[in-house]
Design a protein around this motif. Structure first.
Motif, PDB file in Angstrom:
ATOM      1  N   CYS A   1       8.566 -10.476 -83.398  1.00  0.00           N
ATOM      2  CA  CYS A   1       8.598  -9.152 -82.756  1.00  0.00           C
ATOM      3  C   CYS A   1       9.950  -8.488 -82.993  1.00  0.00           C
ATOM      4  O   CYS A   1      10.995  -9.105 -82.791  1.00  0.00           O
ATOM      5  N   ARG A   2       9.912  -7.222 -83.379  1.00  0.00           N
ATOM      6  CA  ARG A   2      11.149  -6.495 -83.669  1.00  0.00           C
ATOM      7  C   ARG A   2      11.656  -5.683 -82.486  1.00  0.00           C
ATOM      8  O   ARG A   2      12.777  -5.179 -82.520  1.00  0.00           O
ATOM      9  N   ILE A   3      10.870  -5.514 -81.440  1.00  0.00           N
ATOM     10  CA  ILE A   3      11.258  -4.684 -80.300  1.00  0.00           C
ATOM     11  C   ILE A   3      11.473  -5.548 -79.066  1.00  0.00           C
ATOM     12  O   ILE A   3      10.645  -6.409 -78.747  1.00  0.00           O
ATOM     13  N   CYS A   4      12.580  -5.315 -78.381  1.00  0.00           N
ATOM     14  CA  CYS A   4      12.819  -5.917 -77.068  1.00  0.00           C
ATOM     15  C   CYS A   4      12.922  -4.807 -76.035  1.00  0.00           C
ATOM     16  O   CYS A   4      13.816  -3.955 -76.118  1.00  0.00           O
ATOM     17  N   GLY A   5      11.991  -4.783 -75.076  1.00  0.00           N
ATOM     18  CA  GLY A   5      12.125  -3.882 -73.932  1.00  0.00           C
ATOM     19  C   GLY A   5      13.148  -4.461 -72.980  1.00  0.00           C
ATOM     20  O   GLY A   5      12.998  -5.606 -72.520  1.00  0.00           O
ATOM     21  N   ILE A   6      14.218  -3.716 -72.679  1.00  0.00           N
ATOM     22  CA  ILE A   6      15.350  -4.275 -71.934  1.00  0.00           C
ATOM     23  C   ILE A   6      15.259  -3.987 -70.442  1.00  0.00           C
ATOM     24  O   ILE A   6      15.270  -4.892 -69.614  1.00  0.00           O
ATOM     25  N   VAL A   7      15.177  -2.707 -70.091  1.00  0.00           N
ATOM     26  CA  VAL A   7      15.241  -2.345 -68.678  1.00  0.00           C
ATOM     27  C   VAL A   7      14.486  -1.036 -68.452  1.00  0.00           C
ATOM     28  O   VAL A   7      14.408  -0.183 -69.339  1.00  0.00           O
ATOM     29  N   LEU A   8      13.906  -0.912 -67.266  1.00  0.00           N
ATOM     30  CA  LEU A   8      13.163   0.276 -66.875  1.00  0.00           C
ATOM     31  C   LEU A   8      13.884   0.966 -65.725  1.00  0.00           C
ATOM     32  O   LEU A   8      14.216   0.328 -64.726  1.00  0.00           O
ATOM     33  N   LEU A   9      14.151   2.262 -65.868  1.00  0.00           N
ATOM     34  CA  LEU A   9      14.752   3.072 -64.807  1.00  0.00           C
ATOM     35  C   LEU A   9      13.696   4.043 -64.306  1.00  0.00           C
ATOM     36  O   LEU A   9      13.150   4.835 -65.079  1.00  0.00           O
ATOM     37  N   GLU A  10      13.407   4.004 -62.989  1.00  0.00           N
ATOM     38  CA  GLU A  10      12.377   4.856 -62.412  1.00  0.00           C
ATOM     39  C   GLU A  10      12.966   5.715 -61.301  1.00  0.00           C
ATOM     40  O   GLU A  10      13.816   5.261 -60.533  1.00  0.00           O
ATOM     41  N   ASN A  11      12.487   6.950 -61.222  1.00  0.00           N
ATOM     42  CA  ASN A  11      12.899   7.858 -60.155  1.00  0.00           C
ATOM     43  C   ASN A  11      12.101   7.518 -58.902  1.00  0.00           C
ATOM     44  O   ASN A  11      10.888   7.728 -58.843  1.00  0.00           O
ATOM     45  N   ASP A  12      12.789   6.983 -57.911  1.00  0.00           N
ATOM     46  CA  ASP A  12      12.170   6.591 -56.652  1.00  0.00           C
ATOM     47  C   ASP A  12      12.757   7.448 -55.542  1.00  0.00           C
ATOM     48  O   ASP A  12      13.796   7.128 -54.983  1.00  0.00           O
ATOM     49  N   ALA A  13      12.102   8.594 -55.282  1.00  0.00           N
ATOM     50  CA  ALA A  13      12.600   9.552 -54.288  1.00  0.00           C
ATOM     51  C   ALA A  13      14.033   9.958 -54.598  1.00  0.00           C
ATOM     52  O   ALA A  13      14.882  10.026 -53.707  1.00  0.00           O
ATOM     53  N   ASP A  14      14.299  10.233 -55.895  1.00  0.00           N
ATOM     54  CA  ASP A  14      15.605  10.664 -56.420  1.00  0.00           C
ATOM     55  C   ASP A  14      16.644   9.559 -56.448  1.00  0.00           C
ATOM     56  O   ASP A  14      17.798   9.805 -56.822  1.00  0.00           O
ATOM     57  N   LEU A  15      16.287   8.343 -56.057  1.00  0.00           N
ATOM     58  CA  LEU A  15      17.132   7.191 -56.290  1.00  0.00           C
ATOM     59  C   LEU A  15      16.758   6.600 -57.655  1.00  0.00           C
ATOM     60  O   LEU A  15      15.785   7.004 -58.274  1.00  0.00           O
ATOM     61  N   ILE A  16      17.539   5.646 -58.128  1.00  0.00           N
ATOM     62  CA  ILE A  16      17.247   5.017 -59.412  1.00  0.00           C
ATOM     63  C   ILE A  16      16.853   3.567 -59.179  1.00  0.00           C
ATOM     64  O   ILE A  16      17.675   2.742 -58.763  1.00  0.00           O
ATOM     65  N   LYS A  17      15.587   3.263 -59.445  1.00  0.00           N
ATOM     66  CA  LYS A  17      15.113   1.882 -59.366  1.00  0.00           C
ATOM     67  C   LYS A  17      15.258   1.261 -60.748  1.00  0.00           C
ATOM     68  O   LYS A  17      14.657   1.711 -61.721  1.00  0.00           O
ATOM     69  N   VAL A  18      16.080   0.220 -60.846  1.00  0.00           N
ATOM     70  CA  VAL A  18      16.364  -0.455 -62.108  1.00  0.00           C
ATOM     71  C   VAL A  18      15.607  -1.782 -62.124  1.00  0.00           C
ATOM     72  O   VAL A  18      15.808  -2.620 -61.244  1.00  0.00           O
ATOM     73  N   THR A  19      14.735  -1.970 -63.129  1.00  0.00           N
ATOM     74  CA  THR A  19      13.922  -3.184 -63.216  1.00  0.00           C
ATOM     75  C   THR A  19      14.116  -3.850 -64.570  1.00  0.00           C
ATOM     76  O   THR A  19      14.025  -3.199 -65.614  1.00  0.00           O
ATOM     77  N   ARG A  20      14.394  -5.134 -64.547  1.00  0.00           N
ATOM     78  CA  ARG A  20      14.552  -5.918 -65.773  1.00  0.00           C
ATOM     79  C   ARG A  20      13.208  -6.059 -66.477  1.00  0.00           C
ATOM     80  O   ARG A  20      12.203  -6.411 -65.856  1.00  0.00           O
ATOM     81  N   LEU A  21      13.183  -5.814 -67.765  1.00  0.00           N
ATOM     82  CA  LEU A  21      11.985  -6.006 -68.575  1.00  0.00           C
ATOM     83  C   LEU A  21      12.108  -7.278 -69.421  1.00  0.00           C
ATOM     84  O   LEU A  21      11.425  -8.256 -69.219  1.00  0.00           O
ATOM     85  N   VAL A  22      12.995  -7.235 -70.411  1.00  0.00           N
ATOM     86  CA  VAL A  22      13.202  -8.319 -71.376  1.00  0.00           C
ATOM     87  C   VAL A  22      11.850  -8.883 -71.833  1.00  0.00           C
ATOM     88  O   VAL A  22      11.515 -10.048 -71.619  1.00  0.00           O
ATOM     89  N   GLY A  23      11.069  -7.998 -72.455  1.00  0.00           N
ATOM     90  CA  GLY A  23       9.810  -8.383 -73.069  1.00  0.00           C
ATOM     91  C   GLY A  23       9.849  -8.026 -74.540  1.00  0.00           C
ATOM     92  O   GLY A  23      10.566  -7.098 -74.946  1.00  0.00           O
ATOM     93  N   TYR A  24       9.097  -8.743 -75.367  1.00  0.00           N
ATOM     94  CA  TYR A  24       9.185  -8.575 -76.821  1.00  0.00           C
ATOM     95  C   TYR A  24       7.853  -8.067 -77.368  1.00  0.00           C
ATOM     96  O   TYR A  24       6.773  -8.542 -76.968  1.00  0.00           O
ATOM     97  N   PHE A  25       7.956  -7.099 -78.293  1.00  0.00           N
ATOM     98  CA  PHE A  25       6.778  -6.389 -78.760  1.00  0.00           C
ATOM     99  C   PHE A  25       6.850  -6.174 -80.268  1.00  0.00           C
ATOM    100  O   PHE A  25       7.929  -6.132 -80.853  1.00  0.00           O
ATOM    101  N   GLU A  26       5.676  -6.009 -80.850  1.00  0.00           N
ATOM    102  CA  GLU A  26       5.589  -5.806 -82.296  1.00  0.00           C
ATOM    103  C   GLU A  26       6.259  -4.502 -82.717  1.00  0.00           C
ATOM    104  O   GLU A  26       6.923  -4.422 -83.749  1.00  0.00           O
ATOM    105  N   ASN A  27       6.094  -3.456 -81.907  1.00  0.00           N
ATOM    106  CA  ASN A  27       6.659  -2.149 -82.230  1.00  0.00           C
ATOM    107  C   ASN A  27       6.726  -1.309 -80.956  1.00  0.00           C
ATOM    108  O   ASN A  27       6.318  -1.757 -79.867  1.00  0.00           O
ATOM    109  N   GLN A  28       7.228  -0.064 -81.090  1.00  0.00           N
ATOM    110  CA  GLN A  28       7.367   0.816 -79.936  1.00  0.00           C
ATOM    111  C   GLN A  28       6.028   1.138 -79.284  1.00  0.00           C
ATOM    112  O   GLN A  28       5.932   1.313 -78.073  1.00  0.00           O
TER     113      GLN A  28
END
Length: 383
Positions: A337-364
């Protein structure tokens, strides 16, 4: 003299040098500014308040950095005296009473930082301050990699002036100090958070000035495993998927020159294309427009070389003024796999929810499908 572009770096071949600022205020606005230097450990923090060097504390690092007054201010640096636990020295300019007077860096003209041997200039960087909304900026930095010192042209601005700038380095600036002066400093430890567990999350809360500039930097061991040249060399490219609150979606990546913009939607910009891993690749997010962003997924791509995530030792670091730095290690991944998803940032009532991904994928596209982004992907036609 070498004129440098933002993100560019160059090696330093001498042990004693001068780092000098030059700038002029726009006439009639009563603007005043000061320069400062910070000695930082590998965590990006000072060891104590003694590692802040400015006109009211003129030396740091047991004499490794000394401030000198002048037209714009200067620092004499003895690289051979820099303590072993200091990895970087950053050089900054801040505007006095910026908020009270409504001043920003846009009111400074002919700004430059110059590195010289004390006589002849070796390299200089002129940041583009036209239309700048920030009141503080890292102009440049000296950093150490594998025993070699280098200078990097940075040009990273901070909203709110001195306080968020110093806070990002682990220093708390007292709010009630007298005007026209850089205030005394006191130690403040913003403990680094290492996200190691699957789907681990943390929520970031803005201070009174908002989130400021959010920076995500990726470094890897391109050269430390003798992969720096020839077959098998590894080149990681940083990127992200962005979804706006109004439903617009896009990808930010070097491929196709889709590097984004910081001053207009999507308010995300990719800086530079580092092929070594020494200085890293950087995503900047204008946190003051966070309300307009729904979510953002950061990923990296093995651009060249055989996918071998174990050898990259990839490390992502998320920093923002007043927030604890967040570190995410790219663990052993699937080498098909050439792609690593690292981290997800989500708008949670204008706060920033940071979630670890670290998953591997064939492509985008596979990363998109995993997160339910819903973009349309197609294979680029052959050239």
């Amino acid at each position: 003299m070498q004129d440098m572009q933002q993100g560019e770096n160059a090696p330093i071949a001498i042990s004693r040098l001068r780092v000098e600022f030059k700038w002029s205020p726009v006439a009639g606005r009563g603007l005043e500014a000061d320069v400062s230097a910070y000695l930082l450990t590998p965590s990006g923090k000072v060891r104590s308040d003694r590692d802040m060097v400015f006109y009211n504390q003129t030396d740091g690092g047991t004499g490794a950095v000394r401030f000198h007054a002048g037209d714009g201010g200067a620092f004499d640096v003895a690289l051979n005296l820099v303590p072993d636990d200091v990895e970087r020295i950053v050089f900054c300019l801040t505007i006095d009473e910026a908020q009270a007077k409504g001043h920003t860096l846009a009111l400074i003209e002919d700004a430059a930082i110059t590195v010289s041997d004390g006589a002849a200039g070796m390299m200089s960087f002129r940041p583009d301050l036209v239309g700048a909304t920030e009141a503080a900026m890292i102009f440049g930095e000296l950093y150490r990699r594998g025993g070699q010192w280098k200078f990097r042209a940075v040009g990273q601005g901070f909203n709110g002036g001195l306080a968020p700038l110093a806070s990002s380095f682990g220093i708390d600036i007292a709010a009630d100090d007298a005007p026209q002066q850089l205030p005394p400093v006191k130690s403040l430890q913003l403990a680094k958070l290492s996200m190691e567990e699957p789907d681990q999350s943390v929520t970031l809360t803005p201070d009174a000035d908002g989130f400021g500039t959010i920076v995500i930097t990726l470094n890897w061991s391109h050269g430390r495993n003798n992969y720096s040249t020839g077959a098998g060399a590894i080149d990681l490219d940083l990127g992200c998927l962005v979804e706006m609150q109004d439903g617009r979606k896009t990808a930010i990546q070097m491929l196709g020159g889709m590097t984004g913009a910081i001053d207009q939607p999507p308010f995300v910009m990719l800086s530079g294309d580092d092929r070594t891993g020494d200085i890293g690749e950087t995503l900047e997010i204008d946190g003051n427009h966070w309300k307009e962003i729904k979510r953002l997924a950061v990923f990296c791509n093995i651009h060249d070389g055989v996918p071998d995530w174990r050898r990259t030792s990839g490390l992502a670091l998320l920093t923002a003024p007043g927030q604890p730095p967040i570190e995410i290690q790219l663990a052993d991944g699937r080498n098909d796999c050439r792609i690593c998803g690292i981290v997800l940032l989500e708008n949670d009532a204008d706060l920033i929810k940071v979630t670890r991904l670290v998953g591997y994928f064939e492509n985008q596209q596979r990363l998109d499908e995993r997160l339910g982004w819903g973009m349309r992907w197609r294979t680029a036609p052959p050239k």
